[in-house]
Scaffold this motif. Structure first.
Motif, PDB file in Angstrom:
ATOM      1  N   CYS A  63       0.859  -1.183   0.000  1.00 24.77           N
ATOM      2  CA  CYS A  63       0.000   0.000   0.000  1.00 24.77           C
ATOM      3  C   CYS A  63       0.895   1.233   0.000  1.00 24.77           C
ATOM      4  O   CYS A  63       1.556   1.544   1.006  1.00 24.77           O
ATOM      5  N   THR A  70      -0.139   4.251  -0.206  1.00 24.47           N
ATOM      6  CA  THR A  70      -0.747   5.314   0.602  1.00 24.47           C
ATOM      7  C   THR A  70      -0.373   5.142   2.067  1.00 24.47           C
ATOM      8  O   THR A  70       0.020   6.103   2.746  1.00 24.47           O
ATOM      9  N   CYS A  71      -0.464   3.929   2.577  1.00 27.60           N
ATOM     10  CA  CYS A  71      -0.094   3.652   3.978  1.00 27.60           C
ATOM     11  C   CYS A  71       1.407   3.416   4.147  1.00 27.60           C
ATOM     12  O   CYS A  71       1.906   3.430   5.280  1.00 27.60           O
ATOM     13  N   HIS A 131      -8.419  -1.999   4.640  1.00 26.99           N
ATOM     14  CA  HIS A 131      -8.897  -1.302   3.449  1.00 26.99           C
ATOM     15  C   HIS A 131     -10.344  -1.604   3.107  1.00 26.99           C
ATOM     16  O   HIS A 131     -10.787  -1.323   1.989  1.00 26.99           O
ATOM     17  N   SER A 132     -11.082  -2.164   4.039  1.00 24.75           N
ATOM     18  CA  SER A 132     -12.495  -2.459   3.748  1.00 24.75           C
ATOM     19  C   SER A 132     -13.294  -1.185   3.519  1.00 24.75           C
ATOM     20  O   SER A 132     -14.231  -1.154   2.723  1.00 24.75           O
ATOM     21  N   GLN A 133     -12.915  -0.112   4.215  1.00 25.49           N
ATOM     22  CA  GLN A 133     -13.603   1.174   4.072  1.00 25.49           C
ATOM     23  C   GLN A 133     -12.734   2.216   3.358  1.00 25.49           C
ATOM     24  O   GLN A 133     -13.104   3.387   3.321  1.00 25.49           O
ATOM     25  N   LYS A 134     -11.600   1.808   2.838  1.00 27.29           N
ATOM     26  CA  LYS A 134     -10.668   2.758   2.210  1.00 27.29           C
ATOM     27  C   LYS A 134     -10.372   2.278   0.792  1.00 27.29           C
ATOM     28  O   LYS A 134      -9.349   1.654   0.528  1.00 27.29           O
ATOM     29  N   HIS A 135     -11.303   2.579  -0.089  1.00 27.07           N
ATOM     30  CA  HIS A 135     -11.170   2.100  -1.460  1.00 27.07           C
ATOM     31  C   HIS A 135     -10.263   2.999  -2.302  1.00 27.07           C
ATOM     32  O   HIS A 135      -9.901   2.622  -3.416  1.00 27.07           O
ATOM     33  N   ASN A 136      -9.946   4.170  -1.782  1.00 24.25           N
ATOM     34  CA  ASN A 136      -9.120   5.101  -2.566  1.00 24.25           C
ATOM     35  C   ASN A 136      -7.621   4.888  -2.370  1.00 24.25           C
ATOM     36  O   ASN A 136      -6.806   5.611  -2.933  1.00 24.25           O
ATOM     37  N   HIS A 137      -7.202   3.927  -1.523  1.00 23.94           N
ATOM     38  CA  HIS A 137      -5.774   3.666  -1.319  1.00 23.94           C
ATOM     39  C   HIS A 137      -5.189   2.973  -2.530  1.00 23.94           C
ATOM     40  O   HIS A 137      -5.824   2.118  -3.142  1.00 23.94           O
TER      41      HIS A 137
END
Length: 241
Positions: A18, A20-21, A34-40
């Motif tokens: 990732c 982003t992370c 990433h279940s709620q972070k689809h923009n990563h």
């Protein structure tokens, strides 16, 4: 490239990166994070072969040989340091033993000297020493008294000398004044002498003139003596008539 553990759980093998992370994640951690972070932005990791190549094995063997050589050098250096340390310890021990022996000798000499002094003290006559000290004390008192008397006499002489010096100074001042007056008299005398010399010179000139006139008169008389006698006779005759 091989990735050993997941950055999140540190247990499973990572399969994603990732960006982003900035983490490498396994399947389960990716689902949880990433279940709620689809923009990563994520990418799949590329796995290489788990078996080392021949080049890698050669490099590894060469590294092992270098490390063995460095280890041997360290062991040799350690042995040399240990040997130097042992030599220094032996030298220090010898020096320490020499100092101990020297101190023991000095202690023995001091003990012998103390025994000798003790024997000398035992042989001393205390009464005799006491009498000598008393006699010395009396002698010192007499000498001190004489010194005080001599100091008094010296002080009196010093006062007399000071008085004489004062008189001498006064006499010197008077003599200096007299010398100054004599110099003044000599100056006046010199001036008078110069004046007398001038007058003498003038008199000498007058005498020379007078002598010249007398010589002229004598010459005139020699030349005209007969005529003068006749004139004188004639004048006398006139006076008689």
């Amino acid at each position: 490239m091989n990735y050993s553990k997941c950055s999140s759980c540190n247990q499973n093998i990572p399969i994603l990166n990732c960006k982003t992370c900035q983490l490498i994640l396994c399947f389960f951690c990716d689902e949880n994070l990433h279940s709620q972070k689809h923009n990563h932005l994520t990418t799949t990791l590329i796995f290489s072969s788990q078996f080392p190549t021949q080049s890698y094995q050669n490099n590894l063997n060469q590294t092992i040989q270098i490390k063995k050589l460095e280890l041997q050098q360290l062991k040799d250096k350690e042995q040399q340091i240990a040997k130097n340390y042992q030599d220094k310890m032996l030298q220090a021990q010898k020096k320490y033993e020499q100092q101990i022996n020297l101190l023991e000798q000095r202690l023995q000499q001091a003990s012998t000297f103390m025994d000798q002094m003790q024997n000398q003290v035992e042989d001393l006559d205390v009464d005799k020493m006491q009498n000598e000290l008393e006699s010395l004390d009396k002698s010192l008192k007499i000498d001190i008294k004489k010194a005080e008397e001599e100091q008094t006499i010296l002080l009196e002489k010093t006062q007399k000398v000071d008085q004489l010096l004062e008189r001498l100074k006064k006499a010197t001042d008077i003599e200096q004044q007299q010398i100054q007056k004599m110099n003044e008299v000599l100056t006046v005398f010199k001036a008078c002498s110069e004046q007398l010399q001038k007058e003498k010179d003038l008199l000498m000139l007058d005498n020379e003139k007078l002598i010249g006139e007398v010589e002229i008169f004598a010459k005139f008389f020699d030349e005209n003596g007969a005529l003068l006698e006749e004139l004188s006779k004639g004048k006398n005759e006139q006076l008689q008539q």
